[in-house]
Enzyme design. Sequence first.
Site, PDB file in Angstrom:
ATOM      1  N   SER A  24      -3.204   2.086  11.588  1.00  0.00           N
ATOM      2  CA  SER A  24      -5.185   2.085  11.446  1.00  0.00           C
ATOM      3  C   SER A  24      -5.518   1.810  13.138  1.00  0.00           C
ATOM      4  CB  SER A  24      -4.637  -0.305  11.409  1.00  0.00           C
ATOM      5  OG  SER A  24      -4.320  -0.089   9.819  1.00  0.00           O
ATOM      6  N   THR A  69      -0.681  -7.165   7.871  1.00  0.00           N
ATOM      7  CA  THR A  69       0.076  -6.411   6.618  1.00  0.00           C
ATOM      8  C   THR A  69       1.244  -7.121   7.008  1.00  0.00           C
ATOM      9  OG1 THR A  69       0.756  -4.060   6.686  1.00  0.00           O
ATOM     10  CG2 THR A  69       0.580  -4.315   9.140  1.00  0.00           C
ATOM     11  N   LYS A  73       0.177 -11.289   4.662  1.00  0.00           N
ATOM     12  CA  LYS A  73      -1.428 -11.258   3.816  1.00  0.00           C
ATOM     13  C   LYS A  73      -1.559 -12.825   2.979  1.00  0.00           C
ATOM     14  CE  LYS A  73      -2.175  -6.766   3.147  1.00  0.00           C
ATOM     15  NZ  LYS A  73      -2.035  -5.163   2.354  1.00  0.00           N
ATOM     16  N   ASP A 109      -8.378  -3.943   0.479  1.00  0.00           N
ATOM     17  CA  ASP A 109      -7.716  -2.612  -0.072  1.00  0.00           C
ATOM     18  C   ASP A 109      -6.967  -1.898  -1.573  1.00  0.00           C
ATOM     19  OD1 ASP A 109      -5.467  -2.095   1.347  1.00  0.00           O
ATOM     20  OD2 ASP A 109      -4.322  -4.132   0.552  1.00  0.00           O
ATOM     21  N   GLY A 133       4.143  -1.715 -10.875  1.00  0.00           N
ATOM     22  CA  GLY A 133       4.443  -2.949  -9.596  1.00  0.00           C
ATOM     23  C   GLY A 133       3.716  -3.595  -9.759  1.00  0.00           C
ATOM     24  N   ALA A 134       4.184  -4.898  -8.886  1.00  0.00           N
ATOM     25  CA  ALA A 134       3.013  -6.179  -9.132  1.00  0.00           C
ATOM     26  C   ALA A 134       4.050  -6.920  -8.184  1.00  0.00           C
ATOM     27  CB  ALA A 134       3.986  -6.681 -10.488  1.00  0.00           C
ATOM     28  N   GLY A 135       3.904  -6.080  -6.829  1.00  0.00           N
ATOM     29  CA  GLY A 135       3.729  -6.183  -5.170  1.00  0.00           C
ATOM     30  C   GLY A 135       2.386  -6.393  -5.318  1.00  0.00           C
ATOM     31  N   GLY A 136       2.062  -6.875  -3.856  1.00  0.00           N
ATOM     32  CA  GLY A 136       0.408  -6.190  -2.890  1.00  0.00           C
ATOM     33  C   GLY A 136      -0.545  -5.776  -3.612  1.00  0.00           C
ATOM     34  N   TYR A 229       1.079   7.136   0.512  1.00  0.00           N
ATOM     35  CA  TYR A 229       1.041   8.902   1.424  1.00  0.00           C
ATOM     36  C   TYR A 229       2.030   8.939   2.039  1.00  0.00           C
ATOM     37  CZ  TYR A 229       0.036   4.774   4.578  1.00  0.00           C
ATOM     38  OH  TYR A 229       0.631   3.612   5.564  1.00  0.00           O
TER      39      TYR A 229
END
Length: 298
Positions: A24, A69, A73, A109, A133-136, A229
Amino acid sequence: MTVELTNATKKLCVIGDPVAHSKSPLLHNAMCQALGLDYIYFCQPIPCGQVKRWCECAAFTGCAGFNATMPHKEALVPLMDELDPLAHVCGAVNTVRIQDGKFYGYNTDGMGFLRTLAELGVNPQGKQILLLGAGGAAKAILAALAACGAAKITVCNRTLERAEKLRKIAPDRVAAARWEPQELRKLAEETELLVNCTCLGMEGTNTHFDDLSFLHALPQEAAVCDAIYAPPETELLRRARELGHIGMNGMGMLIWQAVLALKCFTGVAFDEEKAKQAALTALLSETVPSPDMLPCKS
Ligand code: NAP
């Protein structure tokens, strides 16, 4: 990168624990420089459980805003004076603007993901989507996909209960599914857009998909996106592209969420494309660029 400071330069930062790996500061300082915005953006480690204290310090020291991050959050949500609809639906804040002592929370996001999807020429409206997936990251992307009219989103996660919890985002259009090869293959047959939001294949984790045979069940025109990424091309993306699917890595999402966050911080209209190019150039200049680095490649 050298950032010029004056006594009027406004402060921005990213908080996290850990946070030293964050891109960032690089992205935001590059964008501010390209756009002629008088801000400096730095990295601020804040231990887990200390966000309330941090918010008081940030307001007291005149910080204009910050990104958050892991693991902050969710903890930021009850501390905000106002929340944007996506941050409210996700129950997670990644961008905070501080103005006149008040805290405004956003989640950029999911919108960042949608912007890069648009660049790929994919409109999720009316589509059957398979989200791994089921995270953030999954939660933010799911909320944005549901908000822009996806027909059905099936969340497939190793821990089924976490996927089931996400159903409340849009109960009529979100389903939960088991993390089993047979189930994945069956779901893939109906899928128009596949999005990986697990950390499988992410640099430094040494975790990989045990079985990618479900990719063979995807219809030929299905698009495949990976939120990861680093590396720029995961095994999932490489195999999907080999099978002829258009693919996208997480770099576009990383950049667009930053562009959108800068808009929240500054509250001014600016040339978003110019900001995006500045951020992309800064990111690519850090590593040896190769065609795989680009967010979209078919
Ligand atoms: P997170 O909240 O920790 O979620 C991790 C997800 O991966 C969970 O669904 C977890 O399943 C799953 N998982 C972990 N190990 C697994 C395994 N061995 N087998 C199957 N599933 C496994 O992390 P996050 O913040 O959502 O991040 C997820 C990915 O998105 C990361 O790779 C991150 O780099 C990427 N990301 C990219 C951006 C961007 O801007 N491009 C932004 C945020 C995140 P369980 O629920 O069963 O544990």
